[in-house]
Scaffold this motif. Structure first.
Motif, PDB file in Angstrom:
ATOM      1  N   GLY A  48      55.324 104.585  28.724  1.00 34.58           N
ATOM      2  CA  GLY A  48      55.865 105.384  27.640  1.00 34.58           C
ATOM      3  C   GLY A  48      55.724 106.877  27.847  1.00 34.58           C
ATOM      4  O   GLY A  48      55.884 107.659  26.906  1.00 34.58           O
ATOM      5  N   TRP A  49      55.451 107.286  29.080  1.00 30.61           N
ATOM      6  CA  TRP A  49      55.312 108.712  29.361  1.00 30.61           C
ATOM      7  C   TRP A  49      56.684 109.376  29.370  1.00 30.61           C
ATOM      8  O   TRP A  49      57.694 108.730  29.638  1.00 30.61           O
ATOM      9  CB  TRP A  49      54.638 108.923  30.720  1.00 30.61           C
ATOM     10  CG  TRP A  49      53.223 108.429  30.772  1.00 30.61           C
ATOM     11  CD1 TRP A  49      52.376 108.223  29.723  1.00 30.61           C
ATOM     12  CD2 TRP A  49      52.492 108.046  31.942  1.00 30.61           C
ATOM     13  NE1 TRP A  49      51.159 107.744  30.154  1.00 30.61           N
ATOM     14  CE2 TRP A  49      51.204 107.632  31.520  1.00 30.61           C
ATOM     15  CE3 TRP A  49      52.792 108.015  33.300  1.00 30.61           C
ATOM     16  CZ2 TRP A  49      50.227 107.197  32.401  1.00 30.61           C
ATOM     17  CZ3 TRP A  49      51.812 107.589  34.189  1.00 30.61           C
ATOM     18  CH2 TRP A  49      50.544 107.190  33.752  1.00 30.61           C
ATOM     19  N   PRO A  50      56.735 110.676  29.090  1.00 26.40           N
ATOM     20  CA  PRO A  50      58.023 111.377  29.108  1.00 26.40           C
ATOM     21  C   PRO A  50      58.671 111.313  30.486  1.00 26.40           C
ATOM     22  O   PRO A  50      57.992 111.365  31.519  1.00 26.40           O
ATOM     23  CB  PRO A  50      57.648 112.822  28.742  1.00 26.40           C
ATOM     24  CG  PRO A  50      56.333 112.725  28.055  1.00 26.40           C
ATOM     25  CD  PRO A  50      55.628 111.552  28.670  1.00 26.40           C
ATOM     26  N   VAL A  51      59.987 111.213  30.494  1.00 26.90           N
ATOM     27  CA  VAL A  51      60.718 111.176  31.759  1.00 26.90           C
ATOM     28  C   VAL A  51      60.480 112.449  32.556  1.00 26.90           C
ATOM     29  O   VAL A  51      60.381 112.422  33.791  1.00 26.90           O
ATOM     30  CB  VAL A  51      62.219 110.969  31.494  1.00 26.90           C
ATOM     31  CG1 VAL A  51      63.025 111.132  32.772  1.00 26.90           C
ATOM     32  CG2 VAL A  51      62.470 109.590  30.892  1.00 26.90           C
ATOM     33  N   ALA A  52      60.352 113.571  31.849  1.00 24.10           N
ATOM     34  CA  ALA A  52      60.118 114.845  32.531  1.00 24.10           C
ATOM     35  C   ALA A  52      58.804 114.819  33.314  1.00 24.10           C
ATOM     36  O   ALA A  52      58.721 115.366  34.419  1.00 24.10           O
ATOM     37  CB  ALA A  52      60.107 115.990  31.522  1.00 24.10           C
ATOM     38  N   LEU A  53      57.783 114.174  32.760  1.00 28.40           N
ATOM     39  CA  LEU A  53      56.488 114.086  33.438  1.00 28.40           C
ATOM     40  C   LEU A  53      56.602 113.249  34.705  1.00 28.40           C
ATOM     41  O   LEU A  53      56.119 113.645  35.780  1.00 28.40           O
ATOM     42  CB  LEU A  53      55.456 113.470  32.499  1.00 28.40           C
ATOM     43  CG  LEU A  53      54.093 113.134  33.119  1.00 28.40           C
ATOM     44  CD1 LEU A  53      53.339 114.405  33.477  1.00 28.40           C
ATOM     45  CD2 LEU A  53      53.272 112.270  32.171  1.00 28.40           C
ATOM     46  N   ILE A  54      57.257 112.105  34.614  1.00 27.33           N
ATOM     47  CA  ILE A  54      57.387 111.233  35.780  1.00 27.33           C
ATOM     48  C   ILE A  54      58.300 111.886  36.820  1.00 27.33           C
ATOM     49  O   ILE A  54      58.064 111.774  38.028  1.00 27.33           O
ATOM     50  CB  ILE A  54      57.926 109.860  35.359  1.00 27.33           C
ATOM     51  CG1 ILE A  54      57.094 109.281  34.213  1.00 27.33           C
ATOM     52  CG2 ILE A  54      57.908 108.881  36.532  1.00 27.33           C
ATOM     53  CD1 ILE A  54      57.697 108.051  33.561  1.00 27.33           C
ATOM     54  N   SER A  55      59.329 112.574  36.343  1.00 27.59           N
ATOM     55  CA  SER A  55      60.209 113.284  37.269  1.00 27.59           C
ATOM     56  C   SER A  55      59.440 114.353  38.034  1.00 27.59           C
ATOM     57  O   SER A  55      59.704 114.590  39.225  1.00 27.59           O
ATOM     58  CB  SER A  55      61.374 113.929  36.508  1.00 27.59           C
ATOM     59  OG  SER A  55      62.163 112.943  35.875  1.00 27.59           O
TER      60      SER A  55
END
Length: 408
Positions: A48-55
């Motif tokens: 559930g982490w933000p996509v921006a963080l994983i990106s």
């Protein structure tokens, strides 16, 4: 009959090295390049982490890889290509397992330290280091064959990752794929990458004499390479070209879905990969050894300019134009990685070629790490900007690669 006449000369070992490098490329790109885009939604769904963080972690993976690539020639020189390749397989396996097991964001970024190293040491510069000692005149054909493993890695691993994650979960998929990579590359490295032409009494291309550096090419020790116009133009052109390619390809499927549907867009993406293999193979085998390879790369960039403009002209609705644009753009995809090492062979002394290739690869990897995000920003403004930007950047790359020659 004399003993020498009775003893047949051993077959040329170089093509076995090519197919070993091909396999390394399948795993290297399949795990290190095509894996992270699939990992992103899997991690987002699980944590559930933000996509921006994983990106940002994906970008970190490629940037850390660029740092390693810049020093890859030195690592090969100190530890040997077998040890470095085996270490890369282990690092990739534990790295992607770390991506799957990460319970906190810092653990995800820590895992990129391993996965970035694994990608760097099984990517483009590594493939060149494996193949180049065995070929001079026929290096174009040999490298194009080895680099086709990268395209096959995308064809095999992109759907395979999705299927494995669906059946086994991300942890199980990472363990299975990573274990297979370690087993395959550990054996291949010892069996096919350990011998050298000298150790087998052979020469480049399997002929009576090895290839030589281009006439007049002088060694560029230390930081002299960074002040050489030939190197700077090659690094800049490759960085620009791959930035445009990765940026557009990252968004291509979603751009095609409105006109072609999900299945049709997937077909178009596969068509681009097939064209990449065809373009790389055709140029690799047909390009004369004495040809100006910079002009060939400029022509490839120009072809992709045409592809980008056709995609723009399609307006997101004309399926025939979209397919023509995909074919034109796809034909140049593979050559952006296989031609720069050949240009380095032509432009630099033999002692500098591996270092030049590694640094060019590092520069381009550092650049294209930001491409998906940059093109995503353009997309929020207006979708046609993606195609215009890709065309403009490729045109700039073509101009830069032709502005090369300083006296050696």
């Amino acid at each position: 009959m004399p003993q020498a006449a009775m003893t047949a000369a051993p077959p040329f070992f170089g093509w076995r090295v090519v197919w070993a490098a091909f396999t390394v490329a399948v795993f290297g790109w399949g795990v290190g390049f095509y894996g992270p885009p699939v990992f992103l939604p899997a991690i987002q769904a699980a944590r559930g982490w933000p996509v921006a963080l994983i990106s940002a972690a994906v970008t970190c993976h490629f940037l850390l890889g660029a740092v390693i690539v810049a020093n890859l020639a030195a690592l090969h020189g100190r530890f040997g290509i077998v040890a470095v390749t085996r270490a890369a397989a282990l690092a990739s396996a534990f790295g992607i397992l770390g991506w799957a097991l990460a319970a906190e964001p810092w653990q995800l970024f820590a895992a990129t330290l391993l996965s970035g190293f694994g990608w760097a040491a099984t990517g483009g510069a590594a493939i060149n280091a494996m193949v180049s000692p065995w070929f001079a005149r026929r290096r174009s054909a040999a490298l194009s064959t080895a680099y086709n493993g990268a395209s096959l890695g995308g064809i095999l691993f992109s759907p395979l990752w999705v299927a494995l994650i669906a059946v086994l979960g991300f942890v199980g998929a990472a363990a299975l794929a990573g274990g297979a990579m370690v087993l395959a590359l550990w054996w291949l490295s010892g069996r096919y990458l350990a011998p050298t032409p000298a150790s087998l009494g052979q020469y480049a291309d399997g002929e009576a004499a090895g290839g030589t550096a281009p006439a007049g090419a002088a060694a560029l020790p230390g930081r002299a390479l960074w002040r050489d116009r030939r190197f700077l133009t090659l690094a800049a052109a490759t960085s620009l070209g791959l930035f445009a390619q990765i940026g557009l390809i990252a968004h291509l499927i979603s751009l095609l879905i409105p006109a072609m549907g999900a299945q049709g867009a997937g077909f178009a993406a596969a068509l681009a990969t097939v064209c990449a293999i065809a373009g790389r193979t055709g140029l690799g085998w047909l390009l004369p050894a004495e040809a100006d390879r910079r002009r060939a790369l400029a022509a490839i960039f120009a072809l992709q300019v045409c592809g980008s403009l056709v995609l723009l002209a399609a307006g997101g609705v004309s399926v025939p134009l979209l397919l023509i644009g995909v074919v034109l753009f796809g034909l140049g995809l593979g050559n952006a990685t296989s031609l720069p090492p050949l240009i380095a062979q032509q432009d630099f002394a033999a002692a500098d070629t591996a270092r030049a290739v590694a640094l060019v690869t590092a520069c381009s990897q550092a650049a294209y790490a930001f491409a998906p995000a940059a093109f995503g920003l353009l997309r929020t403004i207006a979708e046609p900007w993606l195609f215009l930007a890709a065309a403009a950047i490729q045109a700039a790359a073509a101009a830069v690669v032709l502005g090369r020659r300083a006296a050696a």
